[in-house]
Design an enzyme around this catalytic site. Structure first.
Site, PDB file in Angstrom:
ATOM      1  N   LYS A 183      -0.427  13.400  -8.752  1.00  7.85           N
ATOM      2  CA  LYS A 183      -0.939  12.402  -9.698  1.00  7.85           C
ATOM      3  C   LYS A 183      -2.304  11.937  -9.195  1.00  7.85           C
ATOM      4  CE  LYS A 183      -0.980   8.010 -10.131  1.00  7.85           C
ATOM      5  NZ  LYS A 183      -2.321   7.830 -10.753  1.00  7.85           N
ATOM      6  N   GLU A 259      -2.522   7.721   4.030  1.00 10.72           N
ATOM      7  CA  GLU A 259      -3.916   7.562   4.457  1.00 10.72           C
ATOM      8  C   GLU A 259      -4.471   6.355   3.720  1.00 10.72           C
ATOM      9  OE1 GLU A 259      -5.088   9.145   6.825  1.00 10.72           O
ATOM     10  OE2 GLU A 259      -3.615  10.747   6.971  1.00 10.72           O
ATOM     11  N   CYS A 294     -13.003   5.558   2.632  1.00  8.24           N
ATOM     12  CA  CYS A 294     -12.077   4.873   3.533  1.00  8.24           C
ATOM     13  C   CYS A 294     -12.694   4.740   4.911  1.00  8.24           C
ATOM     14  CB  CYS A 294     -10.778   5.647   3.610  1.00  8.24           C
ATOM     15  SG  CYS A 294     -11.023   7.367   4.072  1.00  8.24           S
ATOM     16  N   GLU A 393     -11.466  -5.133   3.315  1.00  9.09           N
ATOM     17  CA  GLU A 393     -12.110  -3.888   2.919  1.00  9.09           C
ATOM     18  C   GLU A 393     -12.785  -4.150   1.572  1.00  9.09           C
ATOM     19  OE1 GLU A 393      -9.728  -0.578   1.399  1.00  9.09           O
ATOM     20  OE2 GLU A 393     -10.892   0.785   2.652  1.00  9.09           O
TER      21      GLU A 393
HETATM   22  P1  NAD Z   1      -4.995   2.522  -4.970  1.00  8.00           P
HETATM   23  O1  NAD Z   1      -4.033   2.281  -3.860  1.00  8.00           O
HETATM   24  O2  NAD Z   1      -5.212   1.471  -5.962  1.00  8.00           O
HETATM   25  O3  NAD Z   1      -4.579   3.814  -5.798  1.00  8.00           O
HETATM   26  C1  NAD Z   1      -4.444   5.072  -5.188  1.00  8.00           C
HETATM   27  C2  NAD Z   1      -3.515   5.917  -6.036  1.00  8.00           C
HETATM   28  O4  NAD Z   1      -2.213   5.347  -6.009  1.00  8.00           O
HETATM   29  C3  NAD Z   1      -3.905   6.008  -7.512  1.00  8.00           C
HETATM   30  O5  NAD Z   1      -3.642   7.311  -7.982  1.00  8.00           O
HETATM   31  C4  NAD Z   1      -2.989   4.984  -8.156  1.00  8.00           C
HETATM   32  O6  NAD Z   1      -2.742   5.254  -9.511  1.00  8.00           O
HETATM   33  C5  NAD Z   1      -1.733   5.153  -7.325  1.00  8.00           C
HETATM   34  N1  NAD Z   1      -0.809   4.000  -7.289  1.00  8.00           N
HETATM   35  C6  NAD Z   1      -1.118   2.687  -7.441  1.00  8.00           C
HETATM   36  N2  NAD Z   1       0.000   1.944  -7.337  1.00  8.00           N
HETATM   37  C7  NAD Z   1       1.023   2.796  -7.118  1.00  8.00           C
HETATM   38  C8  NAD Z   1       2.427   2.621  -6.913  1.00  8.00           C
HETATM   39  N3  NAD Z   1       3.017   1.412  -6.890  1.00  8.00           N
HETATM   40  N4  NAD Z   1       3.196   3.723  -6.715  1.00  8.00           N
HETATM   41  C9  NAD Z   1       2.627   4.942  -6.698  1.00  8.00           C
HETATM   42  N5  NAD Z   1       1.310   5.168  -6.895  1.00  8.00           N
HETATM   43  C10 NAD Z   1       0.515   4.102  -7.085  1.00  8.00           C
HETATM   44  O7  NAD Z   1      -6.358   2.959  -4.242  1.00  8.00           O
HETATM   45  P2  NAD Z   1      -7.751   3.283  -4.935  1.00  8.00           P
HETATM   46  O8  NAD Z   1      -8.369   1.986  -5.314  1.00  8.00           O
HETATM   47  O9  NAD Z   1      -7.588   4.353  -5.945  1.00  8.00           O
HETATM   48  O10 NAD Z   1      -8.562   3.928  -3.698  1.00  8.00           O
HETATM   49  C11 NAD Z   1      -9.279   3.189  -2.784  1.00  8.00           C
HETATM   50  C12 NAD Z   1      -8.445   3.000  -1.530  1.00  8.00           C
HETATM   51  O11 NAD Z   1      -8.102   4.269  -0.979  1.00  8.00           O
HETATM   52  C13 NAD Z   1      -9.213   2.274  -0.443  1.00  8.00           C
HETATM   53  O12 NAD Z   1      -8.384   1.325   0.166  1.00  8.00           O
HETATM   54  C14 NAD Z   1      -9.554   3.402   0.545  1.00  8.00           C
HETATM   55  O13 NAD Z   1      -9.772   2.986   1.866  1.00  8.00           O
HETATM   56  C15 NAD Z   1      -8.358   4.277   0.423  1.00  8.00           C
HETATM   57  N6  NAD Z   1      -8.647   5.641   0.890  1.00  8.00           N
HETATM   58  C16 NAD Z   1      -8.135   6.036   2.109  1.00  8.00           C
HETATM   59  C17 NAD Z   1      -8.451   7.300   2.614  1.00  8.00           C
HETATM   60  C18 NAD Z   1      -7.945   7.764   3.959  1.00  8.00           C
HETATM   61  O14 NAD Z   1      -8.022   8.961   4.258  1.00  8.00           O
HETATM   62  N7  NAD Z   1      -7.429   6.873   4.806  1.00  8.00           N
HETATM   63  C19 NAD Z   1      -9.255   8.160   1.861  1.00  8.00           C
HETATM   64  C20 NAD Z   1      -9.741   7.727   0.629  1.00  8.00           C
HETATM   65  C21 NAD Z   1      -9.424   6.454   0.153  1.00  8.00           C
END
Ligand code: NAD
Length: 490
Positions: A183, A259, A294, A393
């Site tokens: 997804k 991650e 991230c 963040e």
């Molecule tokens: P997010 O957590 O809002 O969403 C990430 C994904 O999870 C999306 O596809 C979203 O639809 C899904 N999601 C949201 N709620 C969910 C739930 N309850 N159950 C299952 N899936 C769910 O994050 P974002 O805003 O899309 O991305 C930014 C974040 O990602 C930042 O915090 C960033 O640091 C992190 N990030 C981490 C890494 C890493 O390697 N550590 C890499 C890239 C981004």
């Protein structure tokens, strides 16, 4: 010429299941272009039916197609072909990525696409390189540890690097013989559909990689909870990661790779070297992709003597950034993903100033871009450890600046109560570098550089609130296999 017309690109929008695009009459989620905020497509909000169709197809097809049982070398060959097709399709795939994400087209073509293809190649090479183990036991017994795929892996990705995140999840899981239901983020849903289509073109049996579209709360959550999902691999925010870990535990005790977010320090010592070079490293670390990475190094912890020269250079570099639509070849600077993110960046900077911070550069939105949120690279000084810009963040191009005199003071400032993703250490002293590296609570420490190399063998993953487990490296492949202990008496 890499520039393209964003209004003239056609693409599929629904789910991709069993090698077919499934049009939906349940299109509920509007998708916007980050560069100008224009709504340009709709995607379905897949519920339990869509998720079940994708997961059950994946489970059936991984067995009936022989994907889970074929020789690992055969799997590797298909993944290598897939990587080649990704590169051959760079223009169209790159346009899809640049249209809907924060990544300018030139960056996508020069970095994102080759990086995505190489990640798939790396895991193609892993497919037949890791065996189980023979375990010492009695003479008339044979003890073994046999790795096997989990079954169907549920992968959930964020919006900031849609293609490479998809490759980090799908590469190891597929190479290890699993099927995957992915997804993508509802904010950047389309390039992944093409990515999956190319896998099938390369010979991946249909149904072994399926894509479901929808929001996290509905589609993502149903995916994590589905009983046939045996492992969850997630990249996204720490809050969502915690929810997923809880759901994965409650609905089937599934292993998770998480991650998550970061608030990474860049620790600069007086002996770091030429401030002009160091400033470039620091700037790339927090400005790239509009700070929406991230690993962004968003906290500068700088020793007193080098600080004035370094800040002078950083201000110049901040002032050189210019906004530009992601579909234009000359654009280099990324917009924020949407107005929600823009408002968050704005709110946190305002709050930080209320708490005592002072804006040394930037601090506001670029003016000329309609609904797109291009934020000026921002330097915040006079921030204490409790300042919200140091603690949270922000996920925008915002760097806080804190000063120190003694090494231990610098290391202490670099530690964060919540996050432990990465840290940069800039010094010419081996002793200082080693002391910092050993002390820092960070899953990755970069010394005299900031950011990943093209070495896929180096895993990435955080400590504490930044996550559990690793993407990339051998570790990500091995985390996609469960280990069966076998004892045979003869
Ligand atoms: P997010 O957590 O809002 O969403 C990430 C994904 O999870 C999306 O596809 C979203 O639809 C899904 N999601 C949201 N709620 C969910 C739930 N309850 N159950 C299952 N899936 C769910 O994050 P974002 O805003 O899309 O991305 C930014 C974040 O990602 C930042 O915090 C960033 O640091 C992190 N990030 C981490 C890494 C890493 O390697 N550590 C890499 C890239 C981004």
């Amino acid at each position: 010429m890499l520039s393209f017309d964003p209004d003239n690109l056609s693409f599929c929008t629904g789910n991709y299941i069993d090698g077919k695009h499934i049009p939906s009459n349940n299109n509920q989620i509007q998708v916007h272009r980050p560069s100008d905020g224009k709504a340009y497509a709709l995607i379905p909000e897949s519920g339990i039916e869509g998720v079940t169709q994708a997961v059950e197809t994946a489970e059936a097809k991984r067995i009936s197609s022989g994907w889970s049982s074929c020789s690992p070398r055969q799997r590797g060959a298909i993944l290598r072909r897939w990587a080649d097709l990704i590169e051959e399709d760079a223009v169209y795939l790159g346009q899809l990525e640049a249209l809907g994400s924060t990544r300018p087209i030139t960056d996508v073509i020069n970095h994102e696409i080759p990086f995505t293809a190489e990640a798939i190649r790396f895991y193609a090479e892993c497919a037949d390189k890791y065996s189980g183990d023979l375990l010492p036991t009695r003479k008339n017994s044979l003890g073994m540890l046999i790795p096997e795929p989990y079954g169907v892996v549920g992968a959930i990705t964020p919006w900031n690097f849609p293609l490479s995140m998809a490759s980090w999840k799908c590469g190891p899981a597929l190479a290890a013989g699993n099927a995957v239901v992915l997804k993508p983020s509802e904010l950047t849903p389309f390039s992944t559909l093409r990515f999956a289509e190319l896998a099938v073109k390369a010979g991946l049996p249909t149904g072994v990689l399926n894509i479901v579209q929808g929001s996290g709360l509905r589609t993502g959550s149903e995916l994590v909870k589905h009983p046939l999902i045996r492992k969850v691999s997630f990249t996204g925010s720490t809050v969502t990661g915690a929810q997923i870990m809880s759901d994965a535990g409650f609905y089937g005790m599934k292993p998770v790779t998480l991650e998550l977010g970061g608030k990474s320090p860049q620790l600069v010592f007086n002996d770091a070297g030429n401030p002009v070079d160091i400033a470039q490293r620091i700037a790339r670390g927090f400005i790239a992709n509009g700070g929406q990475a991230c690993v962004a190094g968003t906290r500068l912890i700088v020793q007193r003597a080098i600080a004035p020269a370094l800040l002078e250079q950083l201000i110049l570099l901040c002032q050189q950034c210019r906004p530009g639509y992601t579909w234009l070849e000359n654009s280099r600077y990324s917009p924020l993903i949407d107005s929600r993110q823009g408002n968050k960046v704005q709110r946190l900077i305002q709050q930080s100033c209320v708490e005592g911070a002072e804006v040394l550069a930037g601090g506001k939105r670029f003016e000329h871009t309609e609904e797109g949120w291009f934020w000026q690279p921002t330097l915040l000084i006079n921030v204490g450890e409790d300042n919200c810009a140091v603690q949270e963040e922000i996920f925008g191009p915002v760097l806080t600046v804190q000063y120190f005199d003694e090494i231990d003071e610098g290391i202490a400032l670099a530690q964060h109560d919540t996050y432990g993703l990465c840290a940069g250490v800039h010094t010419q002293s081996l002793t200082t570098a080693m002391r910092s590296m050993q002390s820092l609570n960070a899953g990755t420490v970069w010394v005299n550089r900031y950011g990943r190399s093209g070495d896929f063998i180096i895993p990435t993953g955080g400590f504490m609130g930044s996550g559990i487990g690793k993407d990339l490296g051998r570790q990500a492949f091995q985390a996609c296999q469960r280990q069966k202990s076998v004892l045979i008496d003869f």
